[in-house]
Design a protein around this motif. Structure first.
Motif, PDB file in Angstrom:
ATOM      1  N   PRO B 452       0.803  -1.223   0.000  1.00 46.13           N
ATOM      2  CA  PRO B 452       0.000   0.000   0.000  1.00 46.13           C
ATOM      3  C   PRO B 452       0.836   1.275   0.000  1.00 46.13           C
ATOM      4  N   LEU B 453       1.996   1.211   0.644  1.00 44.45           N
ATOM      5  CA  LEU B 453       2.887   2.374   0.641  1.00 44.45           C
ATOM      6  C   LEU B 453       3.314   2.706  -0.789  1.00 44.45           C
ATOM      7  N   LEU B 454       3.574   1.670  -1.573  1.00 39.95           N
ATOM      8  CA  LEU B 454       3.948   1.886  -2.968  1.00 39.95           C
ATOM      9  C   LEU B 454       2.837   2.631  -3.708  1.00 39.95           C
ATOM     10  N   GLY B 455       1.597   2.181  -3.518  1.00 35.92           N
ATOM     11  CA  GLY B 455       0.480   2.816  -4.208  1.00 35.92           C
ATOM     12  C   GLY B 455       0.389   4.306  -3.887  1.00 35.92           C
ATOM     13  N   VAL B 456       0.550   4.629  -2.615  1.00 32.59           N
ATOM     14  CA  VAL B 456       0.414   6.020  -2.184  1.00 32.59           C
ATOM     15  C   VAL B 456       1.588   6.872  -2.675  1.00 32.59           C
ATOM     16  N   VAL B 457       2.802   6.323  -2.614  1.00 31.32           N
ATOM     17  CA  VAL B 457       3.967   7.082  -3.080  1.00 31.32           C
ATOM     18  C   VAL B 457       3.868   7.327  -4.587  1.00 31.32           C
ATOM     19  N   LEU B 458       3.489   6.305  -5.347  1.00 27.10           N
ATOM     20  CA  LEU B 458       3.384   6.470  -6.805  1.00 27.10           C
ATOM     21  C   LEU B 458       2.334   7.514  -7.164  1.00 27.10           C
ATOM     22  N   MET B 459       1.176   7.452  -6.510  1.00 27.56           N
ATOM     23  CA  MET B 459       0.123   8.428  -6.802  1.00 27.56           C
ATOM     24  C   MET B 459       0.597   9.842  -6.448  1.00 27.56           C
ATOM     25  N   GLY B 460       1.285   9.960  -5.319  1.00 24.42           N
ATOM     26  CA  GLY B 460       1.753  11.278  -4.894  1.00 24.42           C
ATOM     27  C   GLY B 460       2.840  11.834  -5.793  1.00 24.42           C
ATOM     28  N   MET B 461       3.669  10.953  -6.307  1.00 23.79           N
ATOM     29  CA  MET B 461       4.818  11.402  -7.095  1.00 23.79           C
ATOM     30  C   MET B 461       4.444  11.705  -8.547  1.00 23.79           C
ATOM     31  N   PHE B 462       3.398  11.038  -9.055  1.00 24.25           N
ATOM     32  CA  PHE B 462       3.112  11.172 -10.490  1.00 24.25           C
ATOM     33  C   PHE B 462       1.727  11.753 -10.798  1.00 24.25           C
ATOM     34  N   TRP B 463       1.000  12.183  -9.759  1.00 29.05           N
ATOM     35  CA  TRP B 463      -0.315  12.779 -10.010  1.00 29.05           C
ATOM     36  C   TRP B 463      -0.454  14.025  -9.149  1.00 29.05           C
ATOM     37  N   LYS B 464      -0.498  15.158  -9.806  1.00 30.57           N
ATOM     38  CA  LYS B 464      -0.538  16.433  -9.074  1.00 30.57           C
ATOM     39  C   LYS B 464      -1.813  16.600  -8.245  1.00 30.57           C
ATOM     40  N   ARG B 465      -2.885  15.929  -8.665  1.00 33.73           N
ATOM     41  CA  ARG B 465      -4.189  16.113  -8.026  1.00 33.73           C
ATOM     42  C   ARG B 465      -4.322  15.327  -6.714  1.00 33.73           C
ATOM     43  N   ALA B 466      -3.384  14.389  -6.439  1.00 35.83           N
ATOM     44  CA  ALA B 466      -3.472  13.582  -5.200  1.00 35.83           C
ATOM     45  C   ALA B 466      -3.433  14.489  -3.976  1.00 35.83           C
ATOM     46  N   THR B 467      -4.354  14.231  -3.027  1.00 39.95           N
ATOM     47  CA  THR B 467      -4.481  15.133  -1.872  1.00 39.95           C
ATOM     48  C   THR B 467      -4.053  14.453  -0.574  1.00 39.95           C
ATOM     49  N   LYS B 468      -3.948  15.293   0.454  1.00 42.23           N
ATOM     50  CA  LYS B 468      -3.573  14.822   1.787  1.00 42.23           C
ATOM     51  C   LYS B 468      -4.528  13.719   2.269  1.00 42.23           C
ATOM     52  N   GLY B 478      -5.513   0.467   1.995  1.00 41.42           N
ATOM     53  CA  GLY B 478      -4.648  -0.504   1.312  1.00 41.42           C
ATOM     54  C   GLY B 478      -4.076  -1.502   2.306  1.00 41.42           C
ATOM     55  N   THR B 479      -3.649  -0.984   3.471  1.00 41.95           N
ATOM     56  CA  THR B 479      -3.100  -1.853   4.511  1.00 41.95           C
ATOM     57  C   THR B 479      -4.185  -2.779   5.060  1.00 41.95           C
ATOM     58  N   LEU B 480      -5.359  -2.217   5.310  1.00 37.31           N
ATOM     59  CA  LEU B 480      -6.458  -3.038   5.834  1.00 37.31           C
ATOM     60  C   LEU B 480      -6.879  -4.110   4.826  1.00 37.31           C
ATOM     61  N   THR B 481      -6.804  -3.781   3.546  1.00 40.35           N
ATOM     62  CA  THR B 481      -7.117  -4.776   2.515  1.00 40.35           C
ATOM     63  C   THR B 481      -6.163  -5.959   2.613  1.00 40.35           C
ATOM     64  N   SER B 482      -4.878  -5.635   2.744  1.00 40.86           N
ATOM     65  CA  SER B 482      -3.865  -6.690   2.830  1.00 40.86           C
ATOM     66  C   SER B 482      -4.102  -7.575   4.060  1.00 40.86           C
ATOM     67  N   ILE B 483      -4.343  -6.908   5.199  1.00 35.57           N
ATOM     68  CA  ILE B 483      -4.580  -7.664   6.437  1.00 35.57           C
ATOM     69  C   ILE B 483      -5.853  -8.503   6.302  1.00 35.57           C
ATOM     70  N   GLY B 484      -6.888  -7.901   5.732  1.00 38.28           N
ATOM     71  CA  GLY B 484      -8.166  -8.587   5.591  1.00 38.28           C
ATOM     72  C   GLY B 484      -8.065  -9.823   4.710  1.00 38.28           C
ATOM     73  N   LEU B 485      -7.355  -9.703   3.576  1.00 39.41           N
ATOM     74  CA  LEU B 485      -7.213 -10.848   2.675  1.00 39.41           C
ATOM     75  C   LEU B 485      -6.427 -11.973   3.339  1.00 39.41           C
ATOM     76  N   VAL B 525      -8.292   4.105  -3.914  1.00 40.16           N
ATOM     77  CA  VAL B 525      -8.825   4.944  -2.833  1.00 40.16           C
ATOM     78  C   VAL B 525      -8.191   6.330  -2.885  1.00 40.16           C
ATOM     79  N   THR B 526      -6.881   6.375  -3.108  1.00 39.90           N
ATOM     80  CA  THR B 526      -6.209   7.673  -3.212  1.00 39.90           C
ATOM     81  C   THR B 526      -6.833   8.488  -4.356  1.00 39.90           C
ATOM     82  N   LEU B 527      -7.102   7.819  -5.460  1.00 39.14           N
ATOM     83  CA  LEU B 527      -7.685   8.484  -6.627  1.00 39.14           C
ATOM     84  C   LEU B 527      -9.074   9.051  -6.308  1.00 39.14           C
ATOM     85  N   VAL B 528      -9.923   8.187  -5.764  1.00 40.89           N
ATOM     86  CA  VAL B 528     -11.317   8.587  -5.534  1.00 40.89           C
ATOM     87  C   VAL B 528     -11.396   9.683  -4.467  1.00 40.89           C
TER      88      VAL B 528
END
Lengths: 72, 582
Positions: B452-468, B478-485, B525-528
């Motif tokens: 999940p950290l990868l997903g958030v870093v990639l979105m933050g680094m390559f998409w200007k619209r990503a927010t706090k 993302g982390t909860l998804t991993s734990i849940g699965l 989730v970061t996108l939406v």
């Protein structure tokens, strides 16, 4: 790596030189005394050529990056 | 000179001579000397935590690979190669090289230009404190826990191989690592990692060379494996091809499919580890220029591609050359079988590398090989505690506990955090010793945070619209998804067919697909959430985001010093290796 101190390559050179000398020394001991270790392919005398290689690399790095030379 | 020597008298695979012990002792003297020597160069926080940002590309690159090349990595993957064949090399090639090159060529400029001290530090600049603290706390906790698990595993191996007492191995190696990292900081850790990298090659390279001599080269090895399969000495399977048997989960003993290898391992797990795990990224951040920082992972990629020669090849050679004392072919088994048959003289898969060392290495060389294993363990542990120290000080202590202290104060905190990290690691090691089942859970826990950290870093680094808010909820869900699965499959093994897309999938495939689901959810989730929340002004994103950052112009250099030239060479070698061993 650090212009005002010892380079990491110098440390590596020292260590390889010591190890190379020890292993080569043992290899020569084996060759002279015919007292070979109980390992596979002992007839290839790996301690001699591997120890020699380590010693040569160690000396090369030790001299090239010795204190006083501004080696990177 | 050939006197057998053991510290406890316990039965062991190898018997060290005085010459071997001298080789090991000299190594310890050297690493401590380096720590003391570099103490005077670790006075400011920039020096202690970032090695003064003075590392050349070669030193940063070798350290980058070495921090990952722990002894468990060496012995565990050699054991996997014995068990699964050359499939294990996927973790060194597709599971590392694309990510390393992507880090160097695409991501490193942003990490480097924003002058962050850590990956959570980048998240703070990009998304704010909340996301950074979540990432920092999970990283700090998992890093010391993993360090402890590795420490225990290493001590266990030393007990089996050398007969050394477990506490002796833990205490001696921990004290050495604590001393040289607390004294010299990241510079000392990096220096020692480069030294350890050289030792690993010097100590382990002889095994595949002599093994290939014994078997008559690669073609001789393949012929002997095929012969042993035909007479039923080893289980049937394709041990020498990497992609042939990837068409279906049930076609290979790992129970993986090529989509899992390419997208799960090659993207989610590999990119997560190599581009966002601060343990390795910290080494590259210490480079002396942007060009060095970009070149370091490229240099590292060549050595990473070569590592299977000293790890995978000995595992394969073990299939055909290891013999019992009566001359019959030795069959290694799983740890559970060894435990179930005490006194039967069985050896586990993970012992293949030490067994090969014992087979070929005479006094002195054996000591060098054992030193390589110890060096591998110490480089991994030093990587863990130096990264822990930086994240604790910069991303937890400074923002949450004491904000405006003097620089010397933070250096002192870093030194104490190093010692604290080692102490917690020792505690974790003894906890694992009492309840070894924990180890399975720790491995899974670590994977929860990386993808999940990868997903958030990639979105933050390559998409200007990503927010706090997008970053925070992306990381959390993302982390909860991993734990849940993971929990779903634990509770109901039948869920595997949904998580890993096939009922024939096995543990490794589950990890790959779980990581892929997790990174997908975190990005989605970061996108939406970002689309429904207020984005930061473009001017605030300078140095952090692609398209909003003006990267510094680099001085032109001859082509053979250009990072893009070597990246292309690395890509060609990468494809050539995969095609040759297809």
């Amino acid at each position: 790596m650090h212009s005002s101190g010892l380079s990491i390559w110098f440390f590596i050179g020292i260590l390889l030189t010591i190890y190379g000398a020890m292993i080569l020394g043992y290899g020569i001991f084996e060759l002279v005394t015919h007292h070979t270790a109980n390992v596979i392919l002992a007839n290839l005398h790996a301690p001699i050529w591997w120890g020699g290689l380590l010693l040569a690399l160690g000396l090369m790095y030790g001299v090239r990056f010795r204190p006083g030379r501004n080696g990177k | 000179m050939v006197t057998a020597f053991a510290l406890t008298g316990a039965p062991s695979l190898a018997h060290l001579t005085l010459l071997d012990l001298a080789v090991i002792a000299i190594y310890f003297v050297m690493v401590i000397w380096i720590g003391f020597y570099l103490k005077s160069k670790a006075n400011t926080s920039e020096e202690f935590f970032m090695a003064g940002r003075e590392m050349t590309a070669w030193i940063a690159g070798l350290s980058f690979v070495s921090a990952n090349l722990g002894s468990l990595e060496l012995m565990g993957w050699a054991g996997s190669a014995y068990q699964y064949g050359i499939l294990a090399a996927h973790w060194y090639w597709v599971g590392a090289i694309p990510a390393m090159l992507f880090l160097g060529m695409v991501m490193m400029p942003f990490y480097y230009v924003c002058k962050t001290h850590s990956v959570p530090g980048y998240l703070k600049l990009r998304y704010g404190q909340g996301t950074s603290v979540v990432a920092a706390v999970s990283f700090a906790f998992m890093t010391v826990l993993m360090s402890g698990v590795n420490m225990f595993s290493m001590a266990l191996v030393m007990k089996v191989v050398l007969g050394w007492d477990i506490s002796f191995s833990i205490v001696v190696s921990s004290l050495a690592v604590a001393a040289y990292v607390a004294l010299g900081g990241l510079r000392s850790a990096i220096f020692n990692e480069v030294l350890q990298f050289v030792l690993i090659w010097g100590g382990a390279l002889l095994v595949p060379i002599l093994g290939l001599v014994e078997t008559g080269g690669w073609s001789g090895l393949k012929a002997r494996i095929a012969h042993n399969i035909s007479v039923g000495l080893i289980p049937a399977g394709d041990y020498t091809h990497m992609w042939h048997s990837m068409g279906h989960f049930s076609d290979n003993p790992m129970g993986v499919h090529w989509t899992g290898i390419v997208f799960g391992l090659g993207f989610a797990i590999s990119f997560g580890y190599w581009t966002t795990d601060f343990l390795v990224v910290q080494r590259v951040l210490a480079a002396n220029s942007l060009r060095s920082a970009r070149m370091a992972p490229v240099i590292g990629s060549f050595f990473k591609m070569a590592v299977p020669f000293i790890v995978i090849l000995p595992g394969l050679l073990g299939l055909v050359v290891l013999q019992n004392s009566d001359g019959s072919l030795m069959r290694l088994v799983g740890e559970n079988v060894v435990k179930a048959n005490p006194g039967a003289g069985l050896h586990s898969f993970n012992e293949v590398l030490p067994l090969m060392l014992v087979r070929y290495c005479s006094p002195g060389l054996l000591g060098l090989g054992i030193t390589a294993l110890i060096a591998g363990f110490m480089s991994g542990m030093a990587g863990n505690v130096s990264a822990f120290s930086a994240v604790w000080t910069y991303d937890i202590y400074q923002p949450l506990i004491k904000n405006n202290a003097r620089d010397e104060h933070y250096v002192a905190v870093g030194r104490w955090a190093t010692i604290l990290g080692v102490v917690i690691s020792i505690g974790a090691a003894y906890t694992v010793m009492r309840a070894q089942g924990i180890m399975d859970y720790v491995q899974a826990l670590f994977s929860f945070f990386i993808a999940p950290l990868l997903g958030v870093v990639l979105m933050g680094m390559f998409w200007k619209r990503a927010t706090k808010q997008g970053g925070f909820w992306g990381l959390l869900l993302g982390t909860l998804t991993s734990i849940g699965l993971w929990a779903w499959v634990k509770a109901d093994p039948g869920a595997l067919k949904y998580v890993a897309l096939s009922p024939d999938a096995r543990d490794m495939a589950e990890n790959m697909y779980r990581a892929l689901w997790s990174v997908s959810v975190s990005m989605l989730v970061t996108l939406v959430v970002s689309l429904f929340t207020q984005a930061r002004p473009l001017a605030e994103l300078n140095g952090l985001v692609y398209g909003a950052t003006k990267l510094p112009t680099e001085e032109p250099v001859p082509f053979y010093k250009n990072e893009w030239f070597w990246t292309i060479i690395a890509i060609i070698v990468f494809f050539a290796l995969n095609i040759y061993f297809w």
